[in-house]
Write a protein that holds these residues in place. Structure first.
Motif, mmCIF file in Angstrom:
data_model
loop_
_atom_site.group_PDB
_atom_site.id
_atom_site.type_symbol
_atom_site.label_atom_id
_atom_site.label_comp_id
_atom_site.label_asym_id
_atom_site.label_seq_id
_atom_site.Cartn_x
_atom_site.Cartn_y
_atom_site.Cartn_z
ATOM 1 N N PHE A 306 0.855 -1.191 0.000
ATOM 2 C CA PHE A 306 0.000 0.000 0.000
ATOM 3 C C PHE A 306 0.888 1.237 0.000
ATOM 4 N N TYR A 307 0.743 2.060 -1.034
ATOM 5 C CA TYR A 307 1.579 3.253 -1.170
ATOM 6 C C TYR A 307 0.924 4.405 -0.415
ATOM 7 N N VAL A 308 1.657 5.009 0.534
ATOM 8 C CA VAL A 308 1.134 6.110 1.343
ATOM 9 C C VAL A 308 1.326 7.417 0.578
ATOM 10 N N ALA A 309 0.186 7.999 0.140
ATOM 11 C CA ALA A 309 0.238 9.265 -0.586
ATOM 12 C C ALA A 309 0.184 10.454 0.361
ATOM 13 N N SER A 310 -0.498 10.281 1.502
ATOM 14 C CA SER A 310 -0.555 11.346 2.512
ATOM 15 C C SER A 310 -0.916 10.738 3.852
ATOM 16 N N VAL A 311 -0.631 11.485 4.907
ATOM 17 C CA VAL A 311 -0.917 11.046 6.271
ATOM 18 C C VAL A 311 -1.873 12.050 6.907
ATOM 19 N N GLU A 312 -2.920 11.544 7.529
ATOM 20 C CA GLU A 312 -3.960 12.421 8.057
ATOM 21 C C GLU A 312 -3.515 13.112 9.344
ATOM 22 N N TYR A 313 -4.052 14.291 9.517
ATOM 23 C CA TYR A 313 -3.755 15.148 10.664
ATOM 24 C C TYR A 313 -4.188 14.477 11.962
ATOM 25 N N GLU A 314 -3.289 14.485 12.961
ATOM 26 C CA GLU A 314 -3.537 13.965 14.313
ATOM 27 C C GLU A 314 -3.907 12.477 14.320
ATOM 28 N N SER A 315 -3.497 11.735 13.315
ATOM 29 C CA SER A 315 -3.797 10.300 13.267
ATOM 30 C C SER A 315 -2.696 9.506 13.946
ATOM 31 N N GLY A 316 -2.979 8.219 14.168
ATOM 32 C CA GLY A 316 -1.975 7.344 14.751
ATOM 33 C C GLY A 316 -0.771 7.199 13.850
ATOM 34 N N ALA A 317 -1.010 7.178 12.535
ATOM 35 C CA ALA A 317 0.100 7.062 11.589
ATOM 36 C C ALA A 317 1.021 8.261 11.678
ATOM 37 N N GLU A 318 0.463 9.451 11.791
ATOM 38 C CA GLU A 318 1.287 10.662 11.907
ATOM 39 C C GLU A 318 2.115 10.628 13.188
ATOM 40 N N GLN A 319 1.476 10.243 14.282
ATOM 41 C CA GLN A 319 2.176 10.213 15.564
ATOM 42 C C GLN A 319 3.263 9.137 15.592
ATOM 43 N N ALA A 320 3.074 8.052 14.836
ATOM 44 C CA ALA A 320 4.065 6.964 14.817
ATOM 45 C C ALA A 320 5.227 7.264 13.884
ATOM 46 N N GLY A 321 5.071 8.250 13.015
ATOM 47 C CA GLY A 321 6.165 8.615 12.121
ATOM 48 C C GLY A 321 6.058 8.094 10.710
ATOM 49 N N ILE A 322 4.888 7.567 10.303
ATOM 50 C CA ILE A 322 4.689 7.154 8.916
ATOM 51 C C ILE A 322 4.596 8.408 8.053
ATOM 52 N N THR A 323 5.258 8.407 6.910
ATOM 53 C CA THR A 323 5.308 9.590 6.065
ATOM 54 C C THR A 323 4.933 9.249 4.621
ATOM 55 N N THR A 324 4.661 10.301 3.847
ATOM 56 C CA THR A 324 4.358 10.137 2.430
ATOM 57 C C THR A 324 5.511 9.424 1.720
ATOM 58 N N GLY A 325 5.169 8.452 0.889
ATOM 59 C CA GLY A 325 6.180 7.676 0.169
ATOM 60 C C GLY A 325 6.490 6.340 0.803
ATOM 61 N N ASP A 326 6.077 6.144 2.054
ATOM 62 C CA ASP A 326 6.267 4.836 2.694
ATOM 63 C C ASP A 326 5.372 3.803 2.016
ATOM 64 N N ILE A 327 5.807 2.552 2.063
ATOM 65 C CA ILE A 327 5.009 1.454 1.511
ATOM 66 C C ILE A 327 4.697 0.487 2.645
ATOM 67 N N ILE A 328 3.428 0.312 2.933
ATOM 68 C CA ILE A 328 3.009 -0.600 4.002
ATOM 69 C C ILE A 328 3.016 -2.025 3.451
ATOM 70 N N LYS A 329 3.819 -2.886 4.084
ATOM 71 C CA LYS A 329 3.974 -4.267 3.641
ATOM 72 C C LYS A 329 3.254 -5.267 4.537
ATOM 73 N N LYS A 330 3.139 -4.935 5.838
ATOM 74 C CA LYS A 330 2.480 -5.839 6.780
ATOM 75 C C LYS A 330 1.754 -5.052 7.858
ATOM 76 N N LEU A 331 0.640 -5.596 8.317
ATOM 77 C CA LEU A 331 -0.033 -5.140 9.534
ATOM 78 C C LEU A 331 -0.051 -6.331 10.475
ATOM 79 N N ASP A 332 0.656 -6.216 11.594
ATOM 80 C CA ASP A 332 0.895 -7.367 12.458
ATOM 81 C C ASP A 332 1.526 -8.475 11.587
ATOM 82 N N ASN A 333 0.883 -9.625 11.496
ATOM 83 C CA ASN A 333 1.470 -10.691 10.675
ATOM 84 C C ASN A 333 0.734 -10.880 9.355
ATOM 85 N N VAL A 334 -0.097 -9.917 8.986
ATOM 86 C CA VAL A 334 -0.892 -10.019 7.761
ATOM 87 C C VAL A 334 -0.176 -9.292 6.626
#
Length: 468
Positions: A306-334
């Motif tokens: 999943f290609y991250v095009a933007s990160v939403e304001y005050e979301s968990g992703a923003e607080q964790a440090g996920i940024t535009t251009g990151d590629i999500i490969k796994k959620l837990d073991n999925v």
């Protein structure tokens, strides 16, 4: 004598050849007129069930799973009350004789011995009464406990006065493509029916134009109208899906059908019973399925994720440090190979749940713990739009002092206006600063009152529109 016999035989053969040639080349075809006669109807040919043969050859026995599940599936009737006016005056006044009628039917799955049932929301939508018939032909009136229209799941409750047979939940995440499954339904209020097939695919989104992204299990087990709300079970008799949809030009089964994964359905049921409504946690990223074109354009080393095009304001992703251009490969073991993988897994989680997100950044795999936050959106169903709280960046972009952002358009009519991302600063001459302000305005507004909306466009100009 022998000579005469031989001559006769030669003459006989010559005559036969001559007659055959005449029939073939000279004689006109004879018109045959048939007279109708009483005949017995030939039984329709039933094709060989190759899937059943394959199952038998592999040693798979469906009988035990069928016996465990058929009594846990029910027939569900949607009964609605309507007025039947006797004349134009009664019609104009909304009067007339009150009648009841069955406007729809489907199936349902008993998921607890005390009478809780899961079905599809579209099966009971608009019902004045819901009637449930068990596999033993006993009939009960059901109470609608709650529903999630977007996921097409509804929870019913009947009081049978006895312990009911039910189907235990399985782990839909653990199902594998190629695994045998049974589709169990009660479409005709007779007794439950069973069909067999395999899991054809997982994390299917059958309508990419729909803003409410779904993640379905696809199966080739035969599912037809009336089976909606029935059970998809594995060979152990465990519930792995709620049969929901077929896609065909005829409306009948054509080789594939879809089911809501049991993990999603179970979470919806638990939310409704515990909180009274569905609790939706969000990761806080926007983007899409990675493909070869995006990978080439962004000079990426992978084509899945999943290609991250933007990160939403005050979301968990923003607080964790996920940024535009990151590629999500796994959620837990999925493993995440496409957007429906991501949305399907997130839909099983709640606000404040922490998940481990594996991302690919600069060809390096990084795992970040992300705390999901509560969905901070509000659907203005009357206008066909969804709004969310505006970030300082959103307000600066549109030179607005206050407002909420249109995050999605929910109807085809609104999509053509291309208003996603615009800021709404006022509703009915009241300044709005958050979705709570929007909720308060519409809570006290009747459905037939006009709505005044002030949009702020890309140039920072205010535009007022009136919706009747």
């Amino acid at each position: 004598m022998k000579k005469i016999g031989g001559t006769f035989l030669i003459a006989l053969l010559a005559g036969a050849i001559t007659l055959g040639s005449y029939k073939l080349f000279i004689e006109e075809p004879t018109q045959v007129v048939s007279t109708p006669v009483q005949t017995q109807t030939t039984p329709a040919y039933t094709p060989v069930n190759y899937e059943a043969l394959a199952a038998a050859a592999s040693g798979v026995d469906f009988t035990e799973a069928a016996e465990r599940t058929v009594n846990g599936v029910v027939h569900v009737k949607n009964v609605q009350v309507y007025k039947q006016p006797r004349n134009m005056m009664e019609y104009l006044r909304g009067g007339g004789q009150t009648n009841k009628g069955i406007v729809g039917a489907g199936s349902g799955v008993i998921i607890s011995g005390d009478g809780y049932i899961i079905t599809n929301n579209h099966v009971i939508d608009g019902a004045s009464e819901v009637e449930v018939t068990l596999n033993n032909n006993k009939t009960f009136m059901a109470e609608v406990i709650g529903k999630d229209a977007k996921a097409d799941i509804a929870i019913l409750k009947i009081d049978a006065g006895e312990e009911l047979p039910y189907i235990p939940f399985g782990d839909s995440d653990a199902t594998k493509v190629g695994e045998w499954v049974l589709a169990v339904g009660n479409p005709f209020n007779l007794t439950s029916t069973v069909t067999a097939g395999i899991v054809s695919a997982k994390a299917r989104d059958i309508d990419e134009r729909d803003a409410n992204f779904q993640s379905f299990i696809q199966t080739d087990a035969a599912i037809n109208p009336g089976n909606s709300g029935g059970a998809l079970v594995n060979i152990f008799g465990e519930l792995v899906g709620i049969n929901t949809a077929i896609t065909s030009q005829t409306g009948s089964y054509v080789g594939y059908a879809f089911a809501v994964p049991s993990n999603n359905a179970r979470k919806i049921m638990e939310d409704i019973m515990q909180y009274g409504s569905v609790q939706k946690g969000i990761l806080g990223v926007t983007g899409g399925t990675l493909n070869a074109a995006i990978a080439e354009d962004q000079d990426l080393s992978t084509t899945e994720g999943f290609y991250v095009a933007s990160v939403e304001y005050e979301s968990g992703a923003e607080q964790a440090g996920i940024t535009t251009g990151d590629i999500i490969k796994k959620l837990d073991n999925v493993n995440i190979t496409k957007f429906s993988d991501l949305s399907g897994y997130i839909n099983t989680k709640r606000p404040n749940d922490i998940i481990q997100v594996e991302i690919l950044r600069d060809d390096e795999l990084i795992t970040l713990p992300v705390k999901l936050v509560k969905s901070v959106t509000f659907d203005i169903e009357r206008l066909g739009i969804q709004v969310k709280n505006a970030s300082p960046k959103d307000l600066n972009k549109y030179k607005a002092k206050n407002g909420v952002v249109i995050s999605q358009t929910l109807t085809e009519a609104m999509k053509r206006y291309r208003i996603e991302g615009l800021v709404i600063s006022e509703i009915d001459d009241v300044m709005v600063n958050s979705i709570d302000d929007v909720k308060e305005i519409f809570k006290n507004k009747s459905a037939n009152e006009p709505v005044s909306i002030v949009f702020v466009d890309q140039k920072g100009e205010r535009n007022r529109f009136i919706f009747d």
